[in-house]
Design a protein around this motif. Structure first.
Motif, PDB file in Angstrom:
ATOM      1  N   ASP A   1       1.330  55.847  68.172  1.00 36.42           N
ATOM      2  CA  ASP A   1       0.129  56.379  67.041  1.00 36.42           C
ATOM      3  C   ASP A   1      -0.176  54.884  66.612  1.00 36.42           C
ATOM      4  OD1 ASP A   1       0.936  58.769  67.121  1.00 36.42           O
ATOM      5  OD2 ASP A   1       2.344  58.830  65.398  1.00 36.42           O
ATOM      6  N   ASP A   2       0.340  53.762  66.683  1.00 36.67           N
ATOM      7  CA  ASP A   2      -0.074  52.417  66.324  1.00 36.67           C
ATOM      8  C   ASP A   2      -1.443  52.039  67.323  1.00 36.67           C
ATOM      9  OD1 ASP A   2       1.532  52.352  64.231  1.00 36.67           O
ATOM     10  OD2 ASP A   2       3.194  51.296  65.163  1.00 36.67           O
ATOM     11  N   LEU A   3      -0.955  52.381  68.620  1.00 38.17           N
ATOM     12  CA  LEU A   3      -1.671  51.857  69.737  1.00 38.17           C
ATOM     13  C   LEU A   3      -3.049  52.689  69.882  1.00 38.17           C
ATOM     14  CD1 LEU A   3       0.676  51.016  72.613  1.00 38.17           C
ATOM     15  CD2 LEU A   3      -0.564  49.544  70.891  1.00 38.17           C
ATOM     16  N   ALA A   4      -3.075  54.114  69.506  1.00 36.82           N
ATOM     17  CA  ALA A   4      -3.861  55.028  69.507  1.00 36.82           C
ATOM     18  C   ALA A   4      -4.888  54.980  68.388  1.00 36.82           C
ATOM     19  CB  ALA A   4      -3.262  56.303  69.629  1.00 36.82           C
ATOM     20  N   ALA A   5      -4.286  54.389  67.425  1.00 35.61           N
ATOM     21  CA  ALA A   5      -5.388  54.052  66.060  1.00 35.61           C
ATOM     22  C   ALA A   5      -6.506  53.137  66.594  1.00 35.61           C
ATOM     23  CB  ALA A   5      -4.486  53.538  64.990  1.00 35.61           C
TER      24      ALA A   5
END
Length: 403
Positions: free
Chosen positions: A110-114
């Motif tokens: 989720d952090d990278l996809a943000a």
């Protein structure tokens, strides 16, 4: 020569031990640019046995051939920022991250996809609920150790091959490729978790072993070196060698009977026991009787004499080799998977190429970089860091630069 199929793909790998690194190694052998990220000084597998005479880990070296090595302390805020920025760079051929990091230092999907909505992440773990596991504990949990070994033992027998690790690595590599196709067709990213335990359960279930045990209401008994459900076992030869002989099919059984001159003996056995030894299940039922009839023929001959007889008769067989003998045999192939390289830090060393044989594509053995050898060039090229930037980060212990 045709280019390797994954040339142009960039993968960031932040993993240790076997499963994650074997995924990265597989992708690198297919042409991908795989950048392995380690902590400065190396991760928990950097010095793992076996070791070379120079003290280098042959384990780490061989699992990381063909990759580039970057040393970043992603436990620090600055290091985490660097790794995140490097992993989420734009480009259709980028945005792929493989890891087995646990705890608060892990970069989560989720952090990278943000930062990159089509991010592809593959996270390798022990159990799907996050509990730790390694191949050796998974193997104990899956029932195979109770089926392995001679029939007189009443204790579990471990095997030395980390099969679940290697299978997990292959599943992770397949996950990467499937996710790339999904992204190509839909524009969507993927978050994949693959657990060693799940891989083991899937494999054992696919072989029908759980169904067998539940239907029988008991575990399969040990059979030593006998092949389950068919005929196959080991035989001693007159020179002290041992060979494995298998007859899975009717043709293989006929070849074995013909070369050993035992067809009439087995015809009499069939009549006496009312069996049809052309049937695989019948051969399994009387496996030890068959073996006892065949043993005198094998023990009367040495391996040199047996080899042409068995080969010409098209018997399914192989000699038991030591690892040293197996390496020599692998090198002797006309198109070998095992090659010799001069590995920095180790010296002359056997290493392997991909077992996939692509038509008109030459498979060349790759060297393994020294830990952190590519830190400066990779970060300068990908993030535009200057020598002064790199120097400051190195001085702060965020990265390690290898001269």
């Amino acid at each position: 020569m045709s280019a390797q199929p994954l040339v142009g793909l960039e993968v960031v790998e932040c993993s240790t031990f076997v499963a994650g690194p074997s995924c990265g190694m597989t992708l690198a052998q297919l042409g991908a640019d795989v950048v392995r990220v380690d902590l400065p000084g190396g991760g928990s597998d950097f010095g793992r046995w076996p070791l070379s005479a120079t003290g280098e880990s042959l384990y780490w070296t061989n699992l990381n051939k063909g990759k580039r090595s970057v040393a970043i302390d992603y436990r620090t805020p600055a290091g985490r920022e660097l790794l995140t920025a490097f992993t989420t760079r734009t480009g259709d051929h980028r945005g792929v991250y493989v890891d087995n990091v646990v705890g608060r230092h892990r970069l989560r999907h989720d952090d990278l996809a943000a930062l990159r909505s089509d991010m592809i992440t593959v996270h390798v773990e022990g159990f799907a609920d996050g509990r730790p596991a390694v191949d050796y504990t998974v193997n104990a949990s899956i029932g195979i150790a109770t089926m392995t070994g001679p029939d007189f033992l009443d204790t579990p027998v471990n095997h030395v091959l980390p099969a679940w690790d290697l299978l997990t690595g292959m599943h992770a590599a397949v996950g990467v490729l499937a996710s790339l196709e999904r992204r190509r067709t839909t524009g969507e990213g993927s978050a994949i978790n693959v657990a060693l335990y799940d891989v083991a359960v899937s494999a054992v279930g696919a072989l029908g072993w759980f169904a067998e045990a539940e239907e029988a209401g008991a575990d399969r008994p040990r059979h030593g070196n006998h092949v389950f459900g068919s005929f196959g076992t080991d035989f001693a030869t007159s020179d002290g060698s041992r060979i494995m002989v298998v007859a899975l099919t009717e043709g293989q059984w006929d070849a074995l009977c013909d070369v050993t001159g035992t067809r009439d003996v087995f015809a009499a056995l069939e009549k006496a026991l009312d069996l049809d030894l052309r049937q695989e299940s019948a051969r399994y039922e009387v496996r030890e009787t068959i073996a006892s009839i065949l043993r005198p023929w094998f023990i009367a001959r040495d391996l040199t004499a047996l080899r042409p007889l068995l080969d010409q008769a098209r018997v399914l067989w192989a000699p038991y080799l030591s690892v040293v003998e197996a390496a020599a045999s692998a090198r002797a192939s006309s198109d070998p998977v095992l090659h010799d390289v001069d590995q920095p830090g180790v010296g002359p060393m056997p290493t392997t190429v991909s077992p996939l044989r692509w038509a008109q594509t030459e498979r060349k053995p790759a060297l393994t970089p020294r830990l952190g050898a590519d830190t400066g060039p990779v970060l300068a090229e990908s993030l535009g860091l200057t020598d002064a930037d790199l120097g400051r980060l190195a001085a702060d212990g965020v990265i390690a630069l290898t001269s």
